[in-house]
Design a protein around this motif. Structure first.
Motif, PDB file in Angstrom:
ATOM      1  N   ASN A  64       0.871  -1.136   0.059  1.00 41.14           N
ATOM      2  CA  ASN A  64      -0.219   0.097  -0.183  1.00 41.14           C
ATOM      3  C   ASN A  64       0.828   1.269   0.197  1.00 41.14           C
ATOM      4  N   GLN A  65       0.382   2.192  -0.821  1.00 34.16           N
ATOM      5  CA  GLN A  65       1.437   3.436  -1.074  1.00 34.16           C
ATOM      6  C   GLN A  65       1.861   4.318   0.529  1.00 34.16           C
ATOM      7  N   ALA A  66       0.601   4.198   1.073  1.00 37.55           N
ATOM      8  CA  ALA A  66       0.845   4.318   2.935  1.00 37.55           C
ATOM      9  C   ALA A  66       1.891   4.015   3.408  1.00 37.55           C
ATOM     10  N   ILE A  67       1.926   2.427   3.267  1.00 36.63           N
ATOM     11  CA  ILE A  67       3.053   2.261   4.439  1.00 36.63           C
ATOM     12  C   ILE A  67       4.733   1.937   4.093  1.00 36.63           C
ATOM     13  N   LEU A  68       3.684   2.525   2.197  1.00 34.18           N
ATOM     14  CA  LEU A  68       5.665   2.540   1.288  1.00 34.18           C
ATOM     15  C   LEU A  68       6.765   3.920   1.451  1.00 34.18           C
ATOM     16  N   LYS A  69       5.106   4.947   1.908  1.00 35.34           N
ATOM     17  CA  LYS A  69       6.091   5.678   1.970  1.00 35.34           C
ATOM     18  C   LYS A  69       6.497   6.240   3.293  1.00 35.34           C
ATOM     19  N   THR A  70       5.352   5.713   4.525  1.00 38.72           N
ATOM     20  CA  THR A  70       6.533   5.754   5.507  1.00 38.72           C
ATOM     21  C   THR A  70       7.573   4.987   5.831  1.00 38.72           C
ATOM     22  N   LEU A  71       7.862   3.978   5.474  1.00 36.45           N
ATOM     23  CA  LEU A  71       9.512   3.275   5.042  1.00 36.45           C
ATOM     24  C   LEU A  71      10.026   4.434   4.216  1.00 36.45           C
ATOM     25  N   ALA A  72       9.856   4.685   2.998  1.00 37.85           N
ATOM     26  CA  ALA A  72      10.717   5.692   2.513  1.00 37.85           C
ATOM     27  C   ALA A  72      11.017   7.070   3.003  1.00 37.85           C
ATOM     28  N   GLN A  73       9.973   7.215   3.842  1.00 38.67           N
ATOM     29  CA  GLN A  73      10.686   8.426   4.752  1.00 38.67           C
ATOM     30  C   GLN A  73      11.588   8.327   5.721  1.00 38.67           C
ATOM     31  N   LEU A  74      12.275   6.817   5.970  1.00 36.54           N
ATOM     32  CA  LEU A  74      12.428   6.588   7.145  1.00 36.54           C
ATOM     33  C   LEU A  74      14.168   6.129   6.226  1.00 36.54           C
TER      34      LEU A  74
END
Length: 424
Positions: A64-74
């Motif tokens: 899911n995009q929200a999961i990917l964004k959460t991790l990408a921001q790290l």
């Protein structure tokens, strides 16, 4: 560790009461914890601290995009295995230089897509694929960075359907032929060899198979460098398992995994890539469901849920165990019963657990499937024309629906009636 805990007699996701989500979103529904996703990513990142490295989340676990964004921001990179996953990673804001393109059957179109959009490397699985990448890259006037995935013939001692490092598996080139394949790669136009790739399977619960594979990769690195190849990067794959059953099962920790990497390949001076998926997402998600009926059968009792195999297929496909717990915390000494826990789909395989001892439950009660964050929602389907299960992300005391449940009209409208069947 996860952030799904009982508070005041009710299971919570971080600071959100799961009964509130069920009332708002309905059931079944996947619920993810941001705090758990972030914690698990950081464990891997810290395990390799002091070494040049990139933690590439294996997004096939939960995309899911929200999961990917959460991790990408790290600072996470992404491990993708299709053109669709590549597009998802880019849409989530992940730059091409942090995207590793893996997968055993890359198409001409997918190769061109990644080359045009930017890619950290292709993990090449075969000589025909290597030749195709060269052809596509040359046609675009570009150079494709590649690693060759070697198959070390190491038994990962995991489920046969998720083992990838034995000689009988479809993945990679035999390590015995690796030097010949690298020599061919060096001759091909449009190809830049940057390293070696290895991945031996998923849900590994001991370190010995990793050690066997990494030791072979270290030896190969020395051989390839002696042959004149520049080996600057080692992609060591993923596969570290999680405890699905609430027992004494204790897979290795990321810290121990990192120590093994240092011991086996740390002396080579290579940048290390790892591709964890399950351990980041698995315990970060639960599947929330509701009891429809309690049915008395011949010598057994059935707990019939509104969740089904199309929502969570792992038990049907892999005989996988998930702890299933009531959302309302049972009182100390509460009565217990033994159930076969099943879904409503017209398949005998739509069974989540047999002879599972649980606190006594009744129609309308909520339950949660623990450790359902990985290979849950991404493998869901609309079998029996059941709406695709929605997803919810929690952060502290906030929550948001990150994938809506489609309506029947939306599902049916995707079908197209040919002209000869139209009444008008």
């Amino acid at each position: 560790m996860d952030h799904f805990l009982y508070r005041n007699g009710v299971l919570h996701a971080e600071d959100v009461n799961l009964t509130e989500i069920a009332a708002e979103v309905g059931t079944p529904a996947y619920v993810y914890s941001t705090a758990t996703l972030e914690r698990h990513f950081r464990l891997f990142d810290e395990a390799l601290d002091g070494m040049p490295h990139l933690v590439c989340y294996a997004m096939k676990a939960a995309s899911n995009q929200a999961i990917l964004k959460t991790l990408a921001q790290l600072g996470a990179g992404m491990d993708v295995v299709s053109g669709g996953e590549y597009a998802r990673a880019k849409a989530a804001g992940v730059p091409g230089e942090r995207i590793v393109f893996a997968g055993v059957g890359k198409t001409r179109e997918e190769i061109a897509q990644a080359l045009a959009g930017g890619v950290r490397q292709f993990n090449v699985e075969s000589e025909p694929e290597l030749a195709l990448i060269s052809e596509v890259a040359r046609g675009l006037g570009l150079t494709a960075p590649v690693t060759i995935r070697v198959n070390p013939d190491v038994d990962a001692k995991t489920h046969a359907k998720i083992s990838t490092g034995k000689s009988e598996n479809k993945f990679g080139v035999p390590i015995s032929r690796a030097r010949d394949v690298y020599a061919e790669a060096a001759r091909l136009p449009g190809i830049e060899v940057v390293g070696i790739d290895v991945h031996i399977g998923s849900q590994l619960t001991e370190l010995a198979p990793f050690e066997g594979a990494f030791t072979k990769v270290a030896e190969l690195t020395e051989q390839l460098r002696a042959d004149g190849h520049r080996i600057d990067r080692l992609d060591l794959g993923g596969g570290l398992g999680i405890p699905y059953q609430n027992t004494n099962e204790k897979p290795p920790l990321p810290f121990d995994y990192g120590a093994l990497i240092r011991r086996t390949v740390g002396h080579l001076g290579c940048e290390i890539e790892i591709e964890p998926g399950r351990l980041i997402a698995g315990n970060a998600g639960i599947l929330l469901a509701r009891v429809i009926y309690v049915k008395e059968g011949e010598g057994r009792r059935f707990l019939i849920l509104d969740a089904a195999m199309n929502d969570l297929i792992r038990p049907a496909m892999y005989d996988a165990w998930h702890d299933i717990v009531p959302v309302a915390e049972p009182e100390p000494g509460a009565e217990r019963a033994v159930y076969d826990i099943v879904g409503p789909v017209c398949e005998s395989g739509d069974t989540f657990a047999k002879s599972r001892e649980m606190p006594e439950l009744a129609a309308g009660d909520l339950v949660a499937f623990r450790s359902a964050g990985a290979y849950g929602a991404v493998m869901a389907s609309e079998y029996n024309t059941r709406p695709l299960v929605p997803e919810v992300l929690v952060k502290g005391d906030h929550h948001a629906v990150i994938r809506e449940r489609p309506t029947f009209d939306e599902m049916i409208s995707r079908d197209t009636i040919p002209q000869w069947l139209r009444e008008d």
